[in-house]
Design a protein around this motif. Sequence first.
Motif, PDB file in Angstrom:
ATOM      1  N   ALA A 166       0.827  -1.201   0.000  1.00  0.00           N
ATOM      2  CA  ALA A 166       0.000   0.000   0.000  1.00  0.00           C
ATOM      3  C   ALA A 166       0.863   1.253   0.000  1.00  0.00           C
ATOM      4  O   ALA A 166       2.081   1.200   0.238  1.00  0.00           O
ATOM      5  N   ARG A 167       0.223   2.396  -0.288  1.00  0.00           N
ATOM      6  CA  ARG A 167       0.854   3.702  -0.205  1.00  0.00           C
ATOM      7  C   ARG A 167      -0.042   4.625   0.620  1.00  0.00           C
ATOM      8  O   ARG A 167      -1.267   4.497   0.609  1.00  0.00           O
ATOM      9  N   VAL A 168       0.587   5.573   1.296  1.00  0.00           N
ATOM     10  CA  VAL A 168      -0.156   6.583   2.041  1.00  0.00           C
ATOM     11  C   VAL A 168       0.603   7.896   1.952  1.00  0.00           C
ATOM     12  O   VAL A 168       1.837   7.913   1.939  1.00  0.00           O
ATOM     13  N   ASP A 169      -0.130   8.993   1.817  1.00  0.00           N
ATOM     14  CA  ASP A 169       0.479  10.315   1.834  1.00  0.00           C
ATOM     15  C   ASP A 169       0.444  10.862   3.253  1.00  0.00           C
ATOM     16  O   ASP A 169      -0.367  10.450   4.075  1.00  0.00           O
ATOM     17  N   GLY A 170       1.309  11.797   3.534  1.00  0.00           N
ATOM     18  CA  GLY A 170       1.341  12.399   4.862  1.00  0.00           C
ATOM     19  C   GLY A 170       2.761  12.658   5.301  1.00  0.00           C
ATOM     20  O   GLY A 170       3.707  12.021   4.822  1.00  0.00           O
ATOM     21  N   GLU A 171       2.906  13.598   6.218  1.00  0.00           N
ATOM     22  CA  GLU A 171       4.234  13.964   6.705  1.00  0.00           C
ATOM     23  C   GLU A 171       4.684  13.091   7.869  1.00  0.00           C
ATOM     24  O   GLU A 171       5.881  12.913   8.083  1.00  0.00           O
ATOM     25  N   SER A 172       3.742  12.552   8.633  1.00  0.00           N
ATOM     26  CA  SER A 172       4.097  11.729   9.789  1.00  0.00           C
ATOM     27  C   SER A 172       4.411  10.308   9.345  1.00  0.00           C
ATOM     28  O   SER A 172       3.619   9.690   8.607  1.00  0.00           O
ATOM     29  N   GLU A 173       5.555   9.800   9.784  1.00  0.00           N
ATOM     30  CA  GLU A 173       5.955   8.451   9.384  1.00  0.00           C
ATOM     31  C   GLU A 173       5.085   7.404  10.064  1.00  0.00           C
ATOM     32  O   GLU A 173       4.965   7.396  11.291  1.00  0.00           O
ATOM     33  N   PRO A 174       4.445   6.511   9.305  1.00  0.00           N
ATOM     34  CA  PRO A 174       3.667   5.422   9.910  1.00  0.00           C
ATOM     35  C   PRO A 174       4.572   4.521  10.738  1.00  0.00           C
ATOM     36  O   PRO A 174       5.746   4.332  10.421  1.00  0.00           O
ATOM     37  N   GLN A 175       4.003   3.931  11.773  1.00  0.00           N
ATOM     38  CA  GLN A 175       4.755   3.072  12.665  1.00  0.00           C
ATOM     39  C   GLN A 175       4.194   1.653  12.634  1.00  0.00           C
ATOM     40  O   GLN A 175       2.974   1.462  12.575  1.00  0.00           O
ATOM     41  N   ALA A 176       5.089   0.661  12.668  1.00  0.00           N
ATOM     42  CA  ALA A 176       4.650  -0.730  12.732  1.00  0.00           C
ATOM     43  C   ALA A 176       3.687  -0.908  13.892  1.00  0.00           C
ATOM     44  O   ALA A 176       3.926  -0.420  14.994  1.00  0.00           O
ATOM     45  N   GLY A 177       2.597  -1.599  13.630  1.00  0.00           N
ATOM     46  CA  GLY A 177       1.582  -1.802  14.663  1.00  0.00           C
ATOM     47  C   GLY A 177       0.439  -0.819  14.605  1.00  0.00           C
ATOM     48  O   GLY A 177      -0.578  -1.010  15.280  1.00  0.00           O
ATOM     49  N   ASP A 178       0.568   0.259  13.807  1.00  0.00           N
ATOM     50  CA  ASP A 178      -0.539   1.212  13.662  1.00  0.00           C
ATOM     51  C   ASP A 178      -1.773   0.500  13.132  1.00  0.00           C
ATOM     52  O   ASP A 178      -1.680  -0.354  12.238  1.00  0.00           O
ATOM     53  N   ASP A 179      -2.931   0.874  13.667  1.00  0.00           N
ATOM     54  CA  ASP A 179      -4.182   0.273  13.216  1.00  0.00           C
ATOM     55  C   ASP A 179      -4.670   0.927  11.933  1.00  0.00           C
ATOM     56  O   ASP A 179      -4.366   2.089  11.641  1.00  0.00           O
ATOM     57  N   ILE A 180      -5.443   0.167  11.182  1.00  0.00           N
ATOM     58  CA  ILE A 180      -6.053   0.645   9.943  1.00  0.00           C
ATOM     59  C   ILE A 180      -7.561   0.504  10.070  1.00  0.00           C
ATOM     60  O   ILE A 180      -8.062  -0.514  10.569  1.00  0.00           O
ATOM     61  N   PHE A 181      -8.268   1.533   9.635  1.00  0.00           N
ATOM     62  CA  PHE A 181      -9.721   1.577   9.801  1.00  0.00           C
ATOM     63  C   PHE A 181     -10.403   1.734   8.452  1.00  0.00           C
ATOM     64  O   PHE A 181      -9.847   2.303   7.504  1.00  0.00           O
ATOM     65  N   ALA A 182     -11.626   1.219   8.383  1.00  0.00           N
ATOM     66  CA  ALA A 182     -12.493   1.486   7.246  1.00  0.00           C
ATOM     67  C   ALA A 182     -13.192   2.815   7.495  1.00  0.00           C
ATOM     68  O   ALA A 182     -13.512   3.167   8.637  1.00  0.00           O
ATOM     69  N   GLY A 183     -13.421   3.559   6.420  1.00  0.00           N
ATOM     70  CA  GLY A 183     -13.992   4.883   6.568  1.00  0.00           C
ATOM     71  C   GLY A 183     -15.370   4.920   7.186  1.00  0.00           C
ATOM     72  O   GLY A 183     -15.788   5.938   7.736  1.00  0.00           O
TER      73      GLY A 183
END
Length: 243
Positions: A166-183
């Motif tokens: 996957a790809r994501v835009d944003g300035e904050s670096e994603p971290q391993a273990g971060d949760d993913i949600f459906a909109g």
Amino acid sequence: PMDMIEAVISRLRMFVLRSKVTLEEASDTFVHLGISGQEAEQELRKFTGELPAKVNEVTQDADRTVIRVPGIHPSFELFTSAEHARQLLNQLNVQSAPIGSVAWQLLDIQAGIPVITPATREAFVPQMTNLQLIDGVSFKKGCYTGQEIVARMEYLGKLKRRMYRARVDGESEPQAGDDIFAGDDAEQSVGKLVSAAPHPDGGYAMLVVLQIASAEGGTDLHLGSAAGPGIELEALPYPFPSQ
């Protein structure tokens, strides 16, 4: 990862039993290099001679060990002495450039290779991270801890989560273990981030474990919360089996 070494060694020591084996960290006894690129095989062969022909195969002599690893380009991991590492770097420096581990992490992500860290330790069964698709788990070997769960999933179960690129835009670096949600659901996460690395085109490349129904049902996916940055799924370099 370095921060997993002690935990892995401690776990493996539980199974030595009466074998004449000792397990110790040996990181300081060799230099570990990764070489990847369209010309990597030709350039490395000038230094080592014989190289592994297939992914996951190994060649070894008194001075070095070379493993061919998966990648979008020919890729190798090399373990050798400091002296031989300096010689190799001087030779490769003509056609190549040294880069850091973050770039290698991006190559792993592009190849669909999961890296487990303390934040995701014991969060997945092997099949959730596609290990059965990349020769990362064997169903023919003998008994091992957790074998029953892994084998049951392979032969009797229906996999409900798997790993996607996957790809994501944003300035904050994603971290391993971060949760993913459906909109459409702010309460219950539908997946978890395995690894992430900056992408040269901007944003971050990621490997994420998701509910198959959410990933393949056209659901909008967001990092961190239902209102977080949107996630765009990308194709992996290997196919999923039909269920």
